[in-house]
Motif scaffolding. Structure first.
Motif, PDB file in Angstrom:
ATOM      1  N   LEU A 259       0.826  -1.206   0.000  1.00  0.00           N
ATOM      2  CA  LEU A 259       0.000   0.000   0.000  1.00  0.00           C
ATOM      3  C   LEU A 259       0.862   1.258   0.000  1.00  0.00           C
ATOM      4  N   ASN A 260       2.109   1.136   0.449  1.00  0.00           N
ATOM      5  CA  ASN A 260       3.046   2.255   0.336  1.00  0.00           C
ATOM      6  C   ASN A 260       3.293   2.593  -1.126  1.00  0.00           C
ATOM      7  N   ALA A 261       3.441   1.561  -1.956  1.00  0.00           N
ATOM      8  CA  ALA A 261       3.693   1.775  -3.384  1.00  0.00           C
ATOM      9  C   ALA A 261       2.502   2.443  -4.050  1.00  0.00           C
ATOM     10  N   THR A 262       1.298   1.983  -3.727  1.00  0.00           N
ATOM     11  CA  THR A 262       0.118   2.581  -4.359  1.00  0.00           C
ATOM     12  C   THR A 262      -0.111   4.005  -3.863  1.00  0.00           C
ATOM     13  N   ALA A 263       0.177   4.247  -2.582  1.00  0.00           N
ATOM     14  CA  ALA A 263       0.020   5.613  -2.058  1.00  0.00           C
ATOM     15  C   ALA A 263       0.998   6.563  -2.735  1.00  0.00           C
ATOM     16  N   PHE A 264       2.235   6.111  -2.939  1.00  0.00           N
ATOM     17  CA  PHE A 264       3.227   6.946  -3.618  1.00  0.00           C
ATOM     18  C   PHE A 264       2.818   7.176  -5.068  1.00  0.00           C
ATOM     19  N   TYR A 265       2.355   6.120  -5.726  1.00  0.00           N
ATOM     20  CA  TYR A 265       1.875   6.263  -7.102  1.00  0.00           C
ATOM     21  C   TYR A 265       0.754   7.297  -7.174  1.00  0.00           C
ATOM     22  N   ASP A 266      -0.216   7.202  -6.272  1.00  0.00           N
ATOM     23  CA  ASP A 266      -1.344   8.136  -6.286  1.00  0.00           C
ATOM     24  C   ASP A 266      -0.872   9.572  -6.100  1.00  0.00           C
ATOM     25  N   ALA A 267       0.069   9.788  -5.183  1.00  0.00           N
ATOM     26  CA  ALA A 267       0.570  11.147  -4.931  1.00  0.00           C
ATOM     27  C   ALA A 267       1.288  11.696  -6.157  1.00  0.00           C
ATOM     28  N   LEU A 268       2.102  10.851  -6.812  1.00  0.00           N
ATOM     29  CA  LEU A 268       2.812  11.285  -8.012  1.00  0.00           C
ATOM     30  C   LEU A 268       1.848  11.567  -9.154  1.00  0.00           C
ATOM     31  N   LYS A 269       0.876  10.684  -9.333  1.00  0.00           N
ATOM     32  CA  LYS A 269      -0.106  10.870 -10.398  1.00  0.00           C
ATOM     33  C   LYS A 269      -0.893  12.158 -10.188  1.00  0.00           C
ATOM     34  N   GLU A 270      -1.305  12.412  -8.962  1.00  0.00           N
ATOM     35  CA  GLU A 270      -2.061  13.625  -8.659  1.00  0.00           C
ATOM     36  C   GLU A 270      -1.238  14.883  -8.929  1.00  0.00           C
ATOM     37  N   ALA A 271       0.077  14.798  -8.709  1.00  0.00           N
ATOM     38  CA  ALA A 271       0.957  15.948  -8.935  1.00  0.00           C
ATOM     39  C   ALA A 271       1.370  16.086 -10.397  1.00  0.00           C
ATOM     40  N   GLY A 272       0.983  15.126 -11.239  1.00  0.00           N
ATOM     41  CA  GLY A 272       1.346  15.193 -12.649  1.00  0.00           C
ATOM     42  C   GLY A 272       2.766  14.751 -12.940  1.00  0.00           C
ATOM     43  N   VAL A 273       3.332  13.910 -12.069  1.00  0.00           N
ATOM     44  CA  VAL A 273       4.705  13.419 -12.235  1.00  0.00           C
ATOM     45  C   VAL A 273       4.675  12.099 -13.002  1.00  0.00           C
ATOM     46  N   PRO A 274       5.499  11.921 -14.028  1.00  0.00           N
ATOM     47  CA  PRO A 274       5.558  10.636 -14.738  1.00  0.00           C
ATOM     48  C   PRO A 274       5.900   9.498 -13.775  1.00  0.00           C
ATOM     49  N   VAL A 275       5.138   8.419 -13.841  1.00  0.00           N
ATOM     50  CA  VAL A 275       5.344   7.330 -12.892  1.00  0.00           C
ATOM     51  C   VAL A 275       4.864   6.019 -13.500  1.00  0.00           C
ATOM     52  N   GLU A 276       5.586   4.948 -13.166  1.00  0.00           N
ATOM     53  CA  GLU A 276       5.191   3.600 -13.560  1.00  0.00           C
ATOM     54  C   GLU A 276       5.241   2.716 -12.316  1.00  0.00           C
ATOM     55  N   LEU A 277       4.208   1.874 -12.153  1.00  0.00           N
ATOM     56  CA  LEU A 277       4.070   1.047 -10.960  1.00  0.00           C
ATOM     57  C   LEU A 277       3.923  -0.421 -11.337  1.00  0.00           C
ATOM     58  N   HIS A 278       4.681  -1.291 -10.645  1.00  0.00           N
ATOM     59  CA  HIS A 278       4.545  -2.735 -10.825  1.00  0.00           C
ATOM     60  C   HIS A 278       4.465  -3.390  -9.446  1.00  0.00           C
ATOM     61  N   ILE A 279       3.372  -4.091  -9.192  1.00  0.00           N
ATOM     62  CA  ILE A 279       3.218  -4.854  -7.957  1.00  0.00           C
ATOM     63  C   ILE A 279       2.960  -6.303  -8.346  1.00  0.00           C
ATOM     64  N   PHE A 280       3.884  -7.175  -7.980  1.00  0.00           N
ATOM     65  CA  PHE A 280       3.774  -8.593  -8.303  1.00  0.00           C
ATOM     66  C   PHE A 280       3.077  -9.333  -7.168  1.00  0.00           C
ATOM     67  N   GLU A 281       2.396 -10.416  -7.516  1.00  0.00           N
ATOM     68  CA  GLU A 281       1.669 -11.169  -6.494  1.00  0.00           C
ATOM     69  C   GLU A 281       2.613 -11.828  -5.506  1.00  0.00           C
ATOM     70  N   ARG A 282       3.653 -12.488  -6.002  1.00  0.00           N
ATOM     71  CA  ARG A 282       4.562 -13.232  -5.142  1.00  0.00           C
ATOM     72  C   ARG A 282       5.884 -12.482  -4.958  1.00  0.00           C
ATOM     73  N   GLY A 283       6.584 -12.851  -3.900  1.00  0.00           N
ATOM     74  CA  GLY A 283       7.890 -12.261  -3.631  1.00  0.00           C
ATOM     75  C   GLY A 283       7.948 -11.625  -2.265  1.00  0.00           C
ATOM     76  N   GLN A 284       8.880 -12.084  -1.442  1.00  0.00           N
ATOM     77  CA  GLN A 284       9.034 -11.528  -0.108  1.00  0.00           C
ATOM     78  C   GLN A 284       9.832 -10.230  -0.155  1.00  0.00           C
ATOM     79  N   HIS A 285       9.840  -9.546   0.969  1.00  0.00           N
ATOM     80  CA  HIS A 285      10.626  -8.318   1.105  1.00  0.00           C
ATOM     81  C   HIS A 285      12.110  -8.633   0.902  1.00  0.00           C
ATOM     82  N   GLY A 286      12.819  -7.728   0.260  1.00  0.00           N
ATOM     83  CA  GLY A 286      14.252  -7.906   0.069  1.00  0.00           C
ATOM     84  C   GLY A 286      14.608  -8.739  -1.140  1.00  0.00           C
ATOM     85  N   ALA A 287      13.795  -8.678  -2.188  1.00  0.00           N
ATOM     86  CA  ALA A 287      14.012  -9.510  -3.379  1.00  0.00           C
ATOM     87  C   ALA A 287      15.220  -9.080  -4.194  1.00  0.00           C
ATOM     88  N   GLY A 288      15.694  -7.865  -4.007  1.00  0.00           N
ATOM     89  CA  GLY A 288      16.836  -7.394  -4.796  1.00  0.00           C
ATOM     90  C   GLY A 288      16.517  -7.383  -6.278  1.00  0.00           C
TER      91      GLY A 288
END
Length: 319
Positions: A259-288
């Motif tokens: 939800l941190n990623a989506t919140a950041f995406y929303d803030a950037l989109k609202e400000a008119g900043v170019p942004v691309e978001l990818h959220i994968f279903e699997r994968g633990q924290h620290g995937a590198g």
């Protein structure tokens, strides 16, 4: 443009109207000044090291390895002027995963014609906010001011951060300036605004409605106030001047909510900043780089998506 939040070491100046927790910062400084500096083993394969402040970093509490912010340099092969990326490893602001979230990425960038720098920034509990931010901003100014000798384009310099380093990269993408005209140090006269930022599974909001396990004590010290939390909540700092961003996260991350990623995406989109978001279903924290992980063949496509994004914007040459 937002005012810089960390101009004075030891003062926790938040956004206008949010107040200043300078007493808390002073107490934190006293509490962690006795802690030994965290020493990080260098990543593999770098060509040389750059000390960001040869005469000592602002607010330095000593002169040991962990007191000296530095960059490990990975020059791109081949002639010509290259894009550059400063990689910021994660580790909760208390240690650095400098090979998995630094060296590996630097070598990947080199293979794609991009010069890389892996940043070793100062860590808690000895150093708190704003020291890591000062180190990151200095790294940007250093590379830009030395672009010619480093063989990089001063208008194609980005950041790539992971976890805590992702928070740091997002912060610097939002909070930056054009440099101080007439500053004694010529490095301080150039902009620290990244031309782009790549942020992998970072925390960008301290909103209480989004689950979190910590209050980023490695950066803020124990028991941070709301003003302190707000001052490092990246989504509150986004403006139309924030750097274009590529955001990567996973639904399965149990350490930093996607939800941190989506919140950041929303803030950037609202400000008119170019942004691309990818959220994968699997994968633990620290995937590198997310390569060679059992059962994670879908996640392994992430570097290709990043390369495509960088090529689209002219920050990486098409092969």
């Amino acid at each position: 443009m937002r005012p810089l939040l960390w101009l004075t070491v030891g003062c926790f100046c938040a956004l206008p109207g949010a107040g200043c927790a300078s007493n808390s910062a002073t107490a934190a400084t006293s509490a962690h000044a006795i802690a030994d500096a965290t020493v990080t083993k260098p990543p593999m394969g770098f060509a040389k090291t750059i000390v960001l402040w040869p005469n000592g970093a602002p607010g330095a509490l000593g002169g040991s390895e962990g007191d000296i912010p530095k960059m490990y340099v990975y020059p791109a092969p081949g002639a010509g002027v290259h894009s550059a990326v400063i990689v910021m490893p994660g580790g909760g602001y208390v240690h650095l995963a400098i090979e998995k979230e630094g060296g590996e990425e630097a070598r990947w960038l080199n293979a794609h014609g991009v010069t890389a720098f892996v940043l070793e920034y100062r860590l808690g509990p000895r150093y708190h906010f704003p020291s890591p931010m000062l180190d990151g901003a200095r790294a940007m100014r250093y590379v830009r001011s030395h672009a010619a000798e480093l063989g990089v384009a001063k208008d194609r310099i980005g950041l790539w951060g992971f976890s805590a380093g992702g928070h740091l990269a997002g912060y610097l993408a939002a909070v930056n300036d054009n440099g101080a005209t007439g500053a004694e140090d010529p490095i301080d006269r150039v902009s620290d605004r990244p031309d782009f930022a790549i942020v992998s599974y970072g925390r960008f909001t301290m909103d209480a409605t989004i689950p979190r396990k910590t209050d980023m004590e490695g950066l803020l010290g124990n028991h941070p106030t709301k003003a302190m939390l707000d001052s490092i909540s990246v989504v509150k700092l986004v403006t139309k001047n924030t750097s274009p961003c590529f955001i990567f996260s996973t639904t399965a991350d149990q350490q930093v909510s996607p939800l941190n990623a989506t919140a950041f995406y929303d803030a950037l989109k609202e400000a008119g900043v170019p942004v691309e978001l990818h959220i994968f279903e699997r994968g633990q924290h620290g995937a590198g780089m997310a390569q060679g992980m059992k059962g994670m063949t879908e996640l392994a496509i992430y570097p290709t998506l990043l390369a495509n994004w960088m090529e689209m914007h002219g920050w990486m040459s098409q092969e």
